[in-house]
Design a protein around this motif. Structure first.
Motif, PDB file in Angstrom:
ATOM      1  N   PRO A  76     -46.529 -19.359  -7.968  1.00 40.58           N
ATOM      2  CA  PRO A  76     -46.857 -18.906  -6.687  1.00 40.58           C
ATOM      3  C   PRO A  76     -46.110 -19.279  -5.472  1.00 40.58           C
ATOM      4  CG  PRO A  76     -48.609 -20.165  -8.117  1.00 40.58           C
ATOM      5  CD  PRO A  76     -47.034 -20.133  -8.717  1.00 40.58           C
ATOM      6  N   THR A  82     -44.943 -24.273  -7.789  1.00 36.60           N
ATOM      7  CA  THR A  82     -45.054 -23.697  -6.388  1.00 36.60           C
ATOM      8  C   THR A  82     -44.204 -23.768  -5.467  1.00 36.60           C
ATOM      9  OG1 THR A  82     -47.623 -24.227  -6.661  1.00 36.60           O
ATOM     10  CG2 THR A  82     -47.009 -23.529  -4.184  1.00 36.60           C
ATOM     11  N   LEU A 101     -50.463 -16.063   0.916  1.00 38.83           N
ATOM     12  CA  LEU A 101     -50.132 -16.557  -0.611  1.00 38.83           C
ATOM     13  C   LEU A 101     -50.081 -15.615  -1.329  1.00 38.83           C
ATOM     14  CD1 LEU A 101     -50.580 -18.869  -2.620  1.00 38.83           C
ATOM     15  CD2 LEU A 101     -53.067 -18.460  -2.529  1.00 38.83           C
ATOM     16  N   ASP A 123     -48.902 -14.238  -5.626  1.00 37.57           N
ATOM     17  CA  ASP A 123     -48.653 -14.775  -6.675  1.00 37.57           C
ATOM     18  C   ASP A 123     -47.498 -14.722  -7.546  1.00 37.57           C
ATOM     19  OD1 ASP A 123     -48.579 -12.356  -7.827  1.00 37.57           O
ATOM     20  OD2 ASP A 123     -50.602 -12.093  -8.524  1.00 37.57           O
ATOM     21  N   GLN A 124     -47.226 -15.062  -8.842  1.00 34.74           N
ATOM     22  CA  GLN A 124     -46.282 -15.179  -9.557  1.00 34.74           C
ATOM     23  C   GLN A 124     -45.510 -13.830  -9.716  1.00 34.74           C
ATOM     24  OE1 GLN A 124     -48.893 -16.517 -10.241  1.00 34.74           O
ATOM     25  NE2 GLN A 124     -49.557 -16.092 -12.238  1.00 34.74           N
ATOM     26  N   ILE A 184     -52.054 -12.255  -2.505  1.00 32.40           N
ATOM     27  CA  ILE A 184     -53.466 -12.463  -2.547  1.00 32.40           C
ATOM     28  C   ILE A 184     -54.253 -12.742  -1.556  1.00 32.40           C
ATOM     29  CG2 ILE A 184     -54.795 -14.018  -4.282  1.00 32.40           C
ATOM     30  CD1 ILE A 184     -52.968 -12.061  -5.708  1.00 32.40           C
ATOM     31  N   LEU A 223     -54.919 -21.726  -3.955  1.00 31.95           N
ATOM     32  CA  LEU A 223     -53.545 -21.992  -4.617  1.00 31.95           C
ATOM     33  C   LEU A 223     -54.038 -22.518  -6.232  1.00 31.95           C
ATOM     34  CD1 LEU A 223     -50.682 -23.869  -2.766  1.00 31.95           C
ATOM     35  CD2 LEU A 223     -50.417 -21.765  -4.322  1.00 31.95           C
ATOM     36  N   LEU A 266     -54.581 -19.611  -8.917  1.00 33.10           N
ATOM     37  CA  LEU A 266     -53.576 -18.782  -9.552  1.00 33.10           C
ATOM     38  C   LEU A 266     -53.029 -19.417 -10.616  1.00 33.10           C
ATOM     39  CD1 LEU A 266     -51.605 -17.904  -6.311  1.00 33.10           C
ATOM     40  CD2 LEU A 266     -53.341 -16.419  -7.225  1.00 33.10           C
TER      41      LEU A 266
END
Lengths: 194, 152
Positions: free
Chosen positions: A55, A89, A166, A168-169, A174, A191, A194
């Motif tokens: 993230p 993160t 934010l 995501d991976q 998001i 966070l 996720l």
């Protein structure tokens, strides 16, 4: 036999539909872009490819902004400090004023906030790349006013969108927050999802 | 100039966002004093040549309004009273406030995202944990020197 196949397909469709509704809906997907940027140490990075797999919290700033952007920067730092398990993160601060915010300037700015260290990266780039990046994330800027200083230097300030993202991976957007206005607890809560 | 001792009951709204909703709670505290009182001062760290902002509460215990007309400090090339505000198009902007009126028996809050003292091009690095002096010039009360702690 044909009836069974239709029934199976219907069940499969229903299952996939339910599965997709369980995951967070993405506001955008940055997988189709590739921005070459430079961090505060002069190292070249590619957004988003170099940040896939974990993230990513991204704030947008310019270092001549004394109020709102310092708030955004401090909020990103607080999220890291208050996360129970930051894990892998990643935390980015991207300038929208690349003419003035060179890697050296960003390094000095990061140091003042005690953030010139992992996992924080302060990013700049050539003006065209930054402009393209800002358009993609819907960040607008306009010069607000300027001052003549004693050393004959012209100091100008920018009005700008207040933003933290934010991602995501999988490079999907998001959440899109008001950067300085969103409580740190909300950023941490999202966070942790996720 | 007549100086009246007075006490003010301050109501501070504490805002806490929660999943898009806003919760509000009110806390109150009483402060006593006379003249002009500065409380809760702090400023952001900044590296040399960059910007910082200072924040505090100004309380006017007098029976007359007063105005903060200018601010000086030797840690910046220029020091101005500024206000961050939201433009019609949703962007955040900043504008200079030529004078700041402090109404009688009331408190004005300089805070992040709102009114603040802007330090343009600081002449030395302002590091977390250090302090510097600001000189506030009031129309009625004259000069007041405030020690500003720097913190993240």
């Amino acid at each position: 036999m044909k009836k069974r196949a239709v029934l199976f397909n219907l069940q499969l469709f229903t299952f996939l539909f339910l599965l997709s509704s369980c995951s967070s809906p993405a506001l955008d997907d940055y997988s189709d872009v590739s921005y070459e940027l430079i961090d505060q140490n002069g190292e070249t990075v590619i957004f988003p490819d170099d940040f896939k797999g974990a993230p990513l919290l991204v704030g947008f700033i310019y270092t001549n902004c004394p109020d709102i952007c310092s708030f955004i920067t401090a909020n990103i730092g607080k999220v890291y400090n208050e996360l129970e398990d930051p894990g892998n993160t990643q935390f980015l601060l991207v300038t929208f004023d690349p003419e003035r915010d060179t890697p050296e300037v960003l390094k000095s700015y990061a140091d003042a906030f005690d953030m010139d260290k992992e996992p924080f990266r302060f990013l700049t780039g050539d003006p065209e790349t930054i402009d393209s990046f800002m358009q993609r994330v819907s960040l607008r800027t306009q010069e607000s006013y300027s001052r003549e200083l004693e050393n004959d230097e012209r100091m100008y300030f920018l009005s700008h969108t207040d933003k933290i993202l934010l991602i995501d991976q999988n490079s999907r957007l998001i959440f899109d927050y008001g950067g300085s206005m969103t409580p740190v607890s909300i950023l941490i809560e999202d966070l942790n999802k996720l | 100039m007549k100086t009246a001792a007075a006490s003010l009951l301050l109501f501070v709204l504490v805002m806490a966002g929660c999943s898009g909703e806003t919760q509000e709670s009110a806390e109150s505290f009483e402060i006593s004093g006379e003249g002009i009182q500065i409380e809760g001062a702090w400023a952001r760290p900044a590296s040399e040549g960059r910007m910082s902002a200072a924040y505090f509460l100004i309380t006017n215990f007098e029976d007359q309004n007063d105005n903060l007309i200018s601010v000086q400090s030797d840690v910046a090339q220029l020091v101005e009273i500024h206000e961050s505000y939201e433009l019609d198009n949703g962007m955040m902007g900043m504008r200079e406030v030529p004078e700041l009126e402090i109404p009688s028996q009331s408190t004005i809050r300089l805070e992040q995202g709102g009114l603040h003292i802007m330090l343009i091009q600081v002449t030395r690095t302002l590091a977390d944990g250090e302090t510097f002096e600001l000189t506030l010039n009031f129309a009625n009360h004259g000069e007041q020197i405030v020690e500003i702690p720097i913190r993240l």
